[in-house]
Scaffold this active site. Structure first.
Site, mmCIF file in Angstrom:
data_model
loop_
_atom_site.group_PDB
_atom_site.id
_atom_site.type_symbol
_atom_site.label_atom_id
_atom_site.label_comp_id
_atom_site.label_asym_id
_atom_site.label_seq_id
_atom_site.Cartn_x
_atom_site.Cartn_y
_atom_site.Cartn_z
ATOM 1 N N ASP A 56 0.847 -1.201 0.000
ATOM 2 C CA ASP A 56 0.000 0.000 0.000
ATOM 3 C C ASP A 56 0.881 1.249 0.000
ATOM 4 O OD1 ASP A 56 -2.764 1.215 2.131
ATOM 5 O OD2 ASP A 56 -1.744 2.066 0.368
ATOM 6 N N TYR A 151 -12.360 12.175 -7.782
ATOM 7 C CA TYR A 151 -11.229 11.701 -8.593
ATOM 8 C C TYR A 151 -10.525 12.832 -9.355
ATOM 9 C CZ TYR A 151 -8.966 9.054 -12.375
ATOM 10 O OH TYR A 151 -8.058 8.549 -13.281
ATOM 11 N N ARG A 224 -17.111 10.781 -26.531
ATOM 12 C CA ARG A 224 -15.799 10.609 -25.918
ATOM 13 C C ARG A 224 -14.754 10.372 -27.004
ATOM 14 N NH1 ARG A 224 -18.505 11.660 -22.222
ATOM 15 N NH2 ARG A 224 -18.507 10.877 -20.071
ATOM 16 N N SER A 336 -14.074 -5.949 -8.394
ATOM 17 C CA SER A 336 -14.689 -4.607 -8.266
ATOM 18 C C SER A 336 -13.823 -3.715 -7.369
ATOM 19 C CB SER A 336 -16.079 -4.747 -7.624
ATOM 20 O OG SER A 336 -15.906 -5.279 -6.340
HETATM 21 N N1 GKE Z 1 -18.340 2.310 -17.731
HETATM 22 C C1 GKE Z 1 -19.444 2.231 -18.552
HETATM 23 N N2 GKE Z 1 -20.126 1.046 -18.662
HETATM 24 N N3 GKE Z 1 -19.814 3.377 -19.226
HETATM 25 C C2 GKE Z 1 -20.889 3.276 -20.024
HETATM 26 C C3 GKE Z 1 -21.615 2.067 -20.192
HETATM 27 C C4 GKE Z 1 -21.216 0.915 -19.461
HETATM 28 O O1 GKE Z 1 -21.812 -0.175 -19.549
HETATM 29 N N4 GKE Z 1 -22.626 2.308 -21.097
HETATM 30 C C5 GKE Z 1 -22.511 3.595 -21.457
HETATM 31 N N5 GKE Z 1 -21.487 4.197 -20.799
HETATM 32 C C6 GKE Z 1 -21.147 5.623 -20.899
HETATM 33 C C7 GKE Z 1 -20.975 6.303 -19.539
HETATM 34 O O2 GKE Z 1 -22.257 6.608 -18.987
HETATM 35 C C8 GKE Z 1 -20.211 7.550 -19.934
HETATM 36 O O3 GKE Z 1 -21.089 8.565 -20.373
HETATM 37 C C9 GKE Z 1 -19.345 7.059 -21.125
HETATM 38 O O4 GKE Z 1 -19.880 5.784 -21.506
HETATM 39 C C10 GKE Z 1 -17.890 6.852 -20.729
HETATM 40 O O5 GKE Z 1 -17.883 6.182 -19.496
HETATM 41 P P1 GKE Z 1 -16.503 5.669 -18.830
HETATM 42 O O6 GKE Z 1 -15.606 5.108 -19.871
HETATM 43 O O7 GKE Z 1 -16.893 4.804 -17.678
HETATM 44 O O8 GKE Z 1 -15.824 6.966 -18.181
HETATM 45 P P2 GKE Z 1 -15.666 8.484 -18.625
HETATM 46 O O9 GKE Z 1 -14.992 8.577 -19.936
HETATM 47 O O10 GKE Z 1 -16.948 9.224 -18.426
HETATM 48 O O11 GKE Z 1 -14.701 8.967 -17.459
HETATM 49 C C11 GKE Z 1 -13.450 8.317 -17.282
HETATM 50 O O12 GKE Z 1 -12.496 9.169 -17.911
HETATM 51 C C12 GKE Z 1 -11.151 8.696 -17.764
HETATM 52 C C13 GKE Z 1 -10.219 9.708 -18.394
HETATM 53 O O13 GKE Z 1 -10.669 9.986 -19.703
HETATM 54 C C14 GKE Z 1 -13.200 8.185 -15.786
HETATM 55 O O14 GKE Z 1 -14.146 7.268 -15.263
HETATM 56 C C15 GKE Z 1 -11.801 7.705 -15.534
HETATM 57 O O15 GKE Z 1 -11.683 6.359 -15.891
HETATM 58 C C16 GKE Z 1 -10.783 8.512 -16.301
HETATM 59 O O16 GKE Z 1 -10.664 9.775 -15.710
#
Ligand code: GKE
Length: 336
Positions: A56, A151, A224, A336
């Site tokens: 850790d 985060y 994204r 998880s």
């Molecule tokens: N995880 C997930 N799982 N997201 C989903 C799903 C699913 O089954 N279905 C649709 N989505 C949508 C989410 O609601 C979100 O709008 C988009 O896909 C991307 O989700 P993501 O990949 O979990 O995370 P984000 O891009 O929103 O954010 C992440 O960004 C990264 C840096 O770019 C963060 O969670 C971090 O992992 C990190 O900062």
């Protein structure tokens, strides 16, 4: 190329950390790897590195054990995941500040010459990400500060901690803001998975179970960009070897909606178009996000090579092969 160096990689048991160990070993370096995860949960576990399991790094005594005599440190460690995790574990995510802070203190005591910090697009101001298909986020868009709750604040604060250690004590720092990195040997189930892996899993399951629908978080219109792991590692090492010490985007500008990404994955799997069940109450994060790569091109002469459909093909193939293994410890990718 970095070679013949002694390098500490913190978070080596994780997704990006594991790929970084692999590359730096191949480039001819001596690697010390550590991670809070026990051995059986390391995503990749290399025999020719010095591995510290269940370590850790929020505990400064552990940091001090492994920074002695190293040339470089890469801090790839934080308690994180996709939106499903970071929206529901804000205090846990914020405590990653202890890792970065204690690591910098230990590095300063041991006169480590160069330090990398893995920051995130979640550091960017949320109000600049309220539309779909936004213009790419430029590095200055992190201020005025309004990052992802929990985060994102930890990432922004830790970026500044890195800068002040460089200003006050002289350690060279390099900071990358990663934009949703994906690829093989990443989490694809269990709650920490990000969208590319989650949707590959859902499409694979629909095909296997002959389902005609899948659940999608949000309305699927959110946008994204996603960067394949090999591009992430190359960009990271280019940045590390450069003399650029301000935060810089390591991401793609190939912006797609979640619906468009699902269509690509359906094509890869060969399944008929699935009916989307949109779950509007699930964690959605920002409405639109993309990486502006003007600065990274200017300072590193680097840009990503792997297009989303090619990266998703490799990712889908890996996830489907993992999901067809019976009785093998795939749980390390679904914890998880
Ligand atoms: N995880 C997930 N799982 N997201 C989903 C799903 C699913 O089954 N279905 C649709 N989505 C949508 C989410 O609601 C979100 O709008 C988009 O896909 C991307 O989700 P993501 O990949 O979990 O995370 P984000 O891009 O929103 O954010 C992440 O960004 C990264 C840096 O770019 C963060 O969670 C971090 O992992 C990190 O900062």
């Amino acid at each position: 190329m970095i070679k013949n160096k002694k390098i500490l990689i913190v978070g080596a048991g994780g997704f990006i950390g594991g790929h970084l160990v692999d590359r730096l070993l191949k480039d001819g370096n001596s690697i010390i790897s550590c991670d809070i995860k026990p051995k059986e949960y390391w995503f990749q576990d290399f025999e020719n590195s010095e591995n510290h399991y269940s370590m850790d790094m929020k505990d400064i005594t552990n940091c001090k054990k492994v920074t002695k005599g190293v040339d470089y440190v890469f801090n790839m460690a934080c308690n994180m995941g996709g939106m499903g995790f970071i929206e529901n574990n804000k205090a846990e995510c914020m405590q990653s500040v202890l890792i970065n802070t204690n690591l910098l203190i230990a590095c300063n005591e041991d006169k480590v010459s160069k330090y990398f910090f893995s920051s995130s697009a979640c550091a960017y101001n949320k109000t600049k990400q309220q539309e779909v298909f936004i213009d790419g986020l430029k590095e200055e868009d992190a201020y005025p500060a309004d990052p992802e709750d929990g985060y994102g604040w930890e990432k922004l604060f830790s970026e500044r901690m890195c800068r002040h250690f460089m200003e006050d004590y002289g350690i060279q720092v390099r900071v990358a803001r990663y934009h949703n990195i994906y690829g093989p040997y990443g989490t694809f189930d269990g709650g920490r998975e990000k969208a590319p892996a989650a949707l590959c899993r859902k499409v694979f399951n629909a095909k296997k179970n002959k389902d005609t629908k899948i659940e999608v978080w949000g309305d699927g219109k959110q946008t994204r960009t996603f960067l394949y792991i090999d591009d992430c590692i190359e960009g990271t090492l280019r940045l590390f070897e450069s003399d650029f010490s301000d935060p810089v985007n390591i991401g793609s500008d190939e912006q797609v909606s979640i619906n468009q990404m699902i269509e690509i994955i359906e094509g890869i799997s060969g399944i008929q178009r699935l009916e989307k069940i949109y779950q509007l109450d699930k964690p959605k994060g920002v409405r639109g996000r993309s990486s502006n790569n003007d600065l990274v091109k200017k300072v590193l002469n680097w840009s990503y090579n792997i297009k989303l459909k090619d990266g998703l093909q490799k990712t889908y193939d890996w996830i489907s092969s993992e999901m067809q293994k019976e009785g093998v410890n795939i749980s390390r990718f679904t914890k998880s």
